[in-house]
Motif scaffolding. Structure first.
Motif, PDB file in Angstrom:
ATOM      1  N   LYS A   1       4.441   4.881   3.856  1.00 41.68           N
ATOM      2  CA  LYS A   1       3.542   5.312   2.506  1.00 41.68           C
ATOM      3  C   LYS A   1       5.244   5.521   1.280  1.00 41.68           C
ATOM      4  O   LYS A   1       4.697   5.256   0.464  1.00 41.68           O
ATOM      5  CB  LYS A   1       2.762   5.939   1.802  1.00 41.68           C
TER       6      LYS A   1
ATOM      7  N   GLU B   1      -3.088   5.292  -1.140  1.00 39.37           N
ATOM      8  CA  GLU B   1      -3.904   6.399  -0.659  1.00 39.37           C
ATOM      9  C   GLU B   1      -5.200   6.849   0.214  1.00 39.37           C
ATOM     10  O   GLU B   1      -5.351   7.803   0.806  1.00 39.37           O
ATOM     11  CB  GLU B   1      -4.112   6.903  -2.107  1.00 39.37           C
ATOM     12  N   ASN B   2      -5.153   5.663   0.619  1.00 37.35           N
ATOM     13  CA  ASN B   2      -6.568   5.481   1.450  1.00 37.35           C
ATOM     14  C   ASN B   2      -6.245   5.542   2.865  1.00 37.35           C
ATOM     15  O   ASN B   2      -6.509   5.244   4.050  1.00 37.35           O
ATOM     16  CB  ASN B   2      -7.317   3.972   1.335  1.00 37.35           C
TER      17      ASN B   2
END
Length: 155
Positions: free
Chosen positions: A48, A71-72
């Motif tokens: 990420k 974020e997911n």
């Protein structure tokens, strides 16, 4: 005698400083092969890390409307990667894909078929649901002395 010791000390310091490595140096994707750029893309996406991820992509990906879904994302990893040998895939990119816009030449294009798995925290949130995918990744360079960058991907 003191000045000889001083000169010797300066020489030793110059050698020491000159031979040390900067462990905080920037990501150097200039030296990466086309395939390793794709591998790094997945590594940085899994981490990420948008800044490093962008070093594997062409400039048009650095836009405010690009949704990364970090974020997911729980994880993403490559199952298999191999260079696409079907010349029709290259020709389509060059004639009707982004290659028709950016002027990429065939010798500056590599295509990889990547099978990968995505695991999300919540599948009702995009950009991809959890599962296994097989997509083409179009990796280009401006010329033979330029770094490889992912320009496009999809089914």
């Amino acid at each position: 005698m003191k000045w000889k010791f001083g000169i010797l000390l300066i020489i030793v310091m110059i050698i020491f400083v000159g031979c040390s490595k900067d462990s905080h140096s920037k990501v150097d994707s200039q030296s990466y092969s086309a395939q390793s750029v794709v591998e790094k893309y997945f590594q940085y996406r899994n981490e990420k890390n948008k800044d490093k991820l962008l070093t594997t992509l062409t400039e048009h990906w650095n836009a405010p409307n690009v949704v990364w879904g970090f974020e997911n994302l729980d994880s993403i990893r490559i199952i298999n990667i191999e260079e696409e040998k079907n010349e029709k895939v290259k020709k389509l990119y060059l004639s009707t894909g982004r290659g028709s816009i950016n002027g990429t030449k065939e010798n500056n294009l590599k295509v990889y078929k990547v099978k990968y798995v995505v695991k999300n925290k919540n599948d009702s949130v995009g950009p991809q649901e959890s599962g296994t995918y097989e997509w083409w990744y179009f990796v280009i360079r401006k010329d033979e002395s330029s770094p490889w960058r992912i320009d496009d991907f999809g089914v």
